[in-house]
Design an enzyme around this catalytic site. Structure first.
Site, PDB file in Angstrom:
ATOM      1  CG  ASN A  47     -20.738 -54.496  60.160  1.00 54.56           C
ATOM      2  OD1 ASN A  47     -21.122 -54.299  59.018  1.00 54.56           O
ATOM      3  ND2 ASN A  47     -20.646 -55.711  60.677  1.00 54.56           N
ATOM      4  CD  GLU A  49     -16.834 -58.083  61.675  1.00 54.12           C
ATOM      5  OE1 GLU A  49     -16.141 -58.955  61.108  1.00 54.12           O
ATOM      6  OE2 GLU A  49     -17.981 -58.300  62.124  1.00 54.12           O
ATOM      7  CB  CYS A  58     -21.785 -50.993  65.629  1.00 52.61           C
ATOM      8  SG  CYS A  58     -21.687 -52.412  66.724  1.00 52.61           S
ATOM      9  CD  GLU A  60     -26.284 -49.981  64.888  1.00 54.88           C
ATOM     10  OE1 GLU A  60     -25.146 -50.352  64.533  1.00 54.88           O
ATOM     11  OE2 GLU A  60     -27.134 -50.755  65.350  1.00 54.88           O
ATOM     12  CB  CYS A  91     -24.746 -53.927  70.280  1.00 54.99           C
ATOM     13  SG  CYS A  91     -23.677 -52.476  70.158  1.00 54.99           S
ATOM     14  CB  CYS A  94     -25.337 -49.215  68.831  1.00 57.59           C
ATOM     15  SG  CYS A  94     -23.816 -49.503  67.895  1.00 57.59           S
TER      16      CYS A  94
HETATM   17  N1  THU Z   1     -23.200 -54.980  64.537  1.00 55.96           N
HETATM   18  C1  THU Z   1     -23.531 -53.729  64.104  1.00 55.96           C
HETATM   19  O1  THU Z   1     -22.848 -53.139  63.251  1.00 55.96           O
HETATM   20  N2  THU Z   1     -24.652 -53.164  64.615  1.00 55.96           N
HETATM   21  C2  THU Z   1     -25.507 -53.771  65.471  1.00 55.96           C
HETATM   22  O2  THU Z   1     -26.500 -53.176  65.854  1.00 55.96           O
HETATM   23  C3  THU Z   1     -25.241 -55.135  65.938  1.00 55.96           C
HETATM   24  C4  THU Z   1     -23.941 -55.715  65.530  1.00 55.96           C
HETATM   25  C5  THU Z   1     -22.003 -55.609  63.965  1.00 55.96           C
HETATM   26  C6  THU Z   1     -20.837 -55.732  64.894  1.00 55.96           C
HETATM   27  C7  THU Z   1     -20.075 -56.875  64.242  1.00 55.96           C
HETATM   28  O3  THU Z   1     -19.258 -56.334  63.200  1.00 55.96           O
HETATM   29  C8  THU Z   1     -21.153 -57.729  63.618  1.00 55.96           C
HETATM   30  O4  THU Z   1     -22.313 -56.909  63.553  1.00 55.96           O
HETATM   31  C9  THU Z   1     -21.459 -58.996  64.388  1.00 55.96           C
HETATM   32  O5  THU Z   1     -21.697 -58.722  65.719  1.00 55.96           O
END
Ligand code: THU
Length: 137
Positions: A47, A49, A58, A60, A91, A94
């Site tokens: 991930n 940000e 994310c 994925e 999420c 994803c």
């Molecule tokens: N996140 C992912 O990378 N994948 C997931 O399946 C769930 C959430 C990340 C998004 C964000 O950067 C952090 O986790 C918190 O939500």
């Protein structure tokens, strides 16, 4: 859930290595994902940000983008790892992205920081009654 089916070692290792690269200074929630393409390549993502919170990407999604860049558009399995022992289930967005690039026989593994498999899911379990490319035909 496919009880007892463990994530393959190479996907576990790739997902954990990817998670170590995550850029998540806002949530401090580090995620790694690794998928196996139909052609047999293992491709990972973390991930990423940014200060405009909703614009984060994310793990994925990163792995899927790399897969497409590599010239493939199908994968058979994916492992996802978050923090500690909590199951980092993909999420909603994803789930739809995973749906786009898998067949119904795909397997989704959720693993923990120690590499243990917490959940083994079919695509139908991940995103039941999904909308996909076939719906547009
Ligand atoms: N996140 C992912 O990378 N994948 C997931 O399946 C769930 C959430 C990340 C998004 C964000 O950067 C952090 O986790 C918190 O939500």
């Amino acid at each position: 859930m496919v009880v007892g089916k463990q994530a393959p070692r190479d996907l576990i290792d790739a997902a954990l290595m990817a998670r170590d690269k995550a850029y998540a200074p806002y949530s401090n929630f580090f995620v790694g994902a690794a998928l196996r393409t139909a052609g047999g390549k293992v491709i990972s993502g973390c991930n990423v940000e940014n200060a405009a919170y909703p614009e984060g990407v994310c793990a994925e999604a990163g792995a899927i983008s790399s897969m497409v860049l590599s010239g493939e558009t199908k994968f058979d399995e994916i492992a996802v790892v978050g923090l500690g022992d909590v199951a980092c289930t993909p999420c909603g967005g994803c789930r739809q992205k995973i749906r786009e690039f898998t067949g119904p026989d795909a397997t989704i593994y959720i693993i923990n920081e120690s590499g243990e498999t917490l959940l083994t899911l079919s695509r139908e379990e991940l995103i039941p009654h999904s909308f996909g490319p076939e719906n547009l035909k």
